[in-house]
Design an enzyme around this catalytic site. Structure first.
Site, PDB file in Angstrom:
ATOM      1  N   ALA A 161       0.839  -1.199   0.000  1.00 36.21           N
ATOM      2  CA  ALA A 161       0.000   0.000   0.000  1.00 36.21           C
ATOM      3  C   ALA A 161       0.873   1.248   0.000  1.00 36.21           C
ATOM      4  CB  ALA A 161      -0.914  -0.012   1.224  1.00 36.21           C
ATOM      5  N   HIS A 162       0.669   2.099  -0.990  1.00 35.07           N
ATOM      6  CA  HIS A 162       1.451   3.324  -1.086  1.00 35.07           C
ATOM      7  C   HIS A 162       0.750   4.301  -2.017  1.00 35.07           C
ATOM      8  CE1 HIS A 162       2.599   0.960  -4.587  1.00 35.07           C
ATOM      9  NE2 HIS A 162       2.932   2.105  -5.163  1.00 35.07           N
ATOM     10  N   SER A 163       1.268   5.515  -2.027  1.00 35.53           N
ATOM     11  CA  SER A 163       0.829   6.522  -2.971  1.00 35.53           C
ATOM     12  C   SER A 163       2.053   7.351  -3.338  1.00 35.53           C
ATOM     13  CB  SER A 163      -0.269   7.392  -2.345  1.00 35.53           C
ATOM     14  OG  SER A 163      -0.781   8.292  -3.304  1.00 35.53           O
TER      15      SER A 163
END
Length: 157
Positions: A68-70
């Site tokens: 999970a990342h942005s």
């Protein structure tokens, strides 16, 4: 010197046996860990969810595993990791790697700031026995002990 992921992952950012109704809730749990460690604000969690809404389940990088990342953003104060082991896997909509039972949150200040952490993480995830031991960990302390042992090359199969 290689990165010891146990040192990069504060105990307050590790959850085992978590329950999530869906992928959004699973990402929220990963984001909560990043917030708890002071790496991000809650806005980053919203950005991670928005990225999957926009781009699809690209974060499901291996069977049962989501990273999970942005993008780097003002919501990130420092590079950080979180770890969410799910009691029951959730579907992200990935054709081959669903369902997901492990969500690792990653926040970075810039595109280069997390390379060493990603390299160490890739090494851990490539070790099938180590990854199985991590998935079986029943507490945050056990996750951290296992990560430390993996960084030292001390995990038995």
């Amino acid at each position: 010197m290689p990165v010891d992921l146990a040192e990069e992952l504060p105990v307050e950012s590790v959850v085992t046996g978590a329950r999530a109704a869906d992928w959004r809730e699973a990402l929220r749990l990963a984001g909560d860990g990043l917030v708890a460690s002071g790496a991000t604000t809650a806005d980053y969690t919203d950005e991670m969810i928005a990225a999957v809404d926009e781009l699809g389940p690209y974060i499901v990088i291996a069977p049962g595993l989501a990273l999970a990342h942005s993008r780097p953003s003002p919501a990130v104060s420092r590079t950080g990791l979180s770890w969410v082991g799910l009691a029951e896997p959730v579907e992200f909509g990935h054709k081959t790697n669903d369902p997901v039972d492990l969500v690792i949150g990653l926040a970075a200040l810039d595109h280069d700031g997390h390379i060493e952490v990603m390299s160490a993480l890739a090494g851990v995830l490539a070790d099938e026995d180590g990854l199985a031991a991590l998935r079986a960990a029943g507490s945050p302390d056990e996750v951290l002990r296992t990560l430390h042992a993996l960084s030292e090359g001390d995990v038995e199969s």
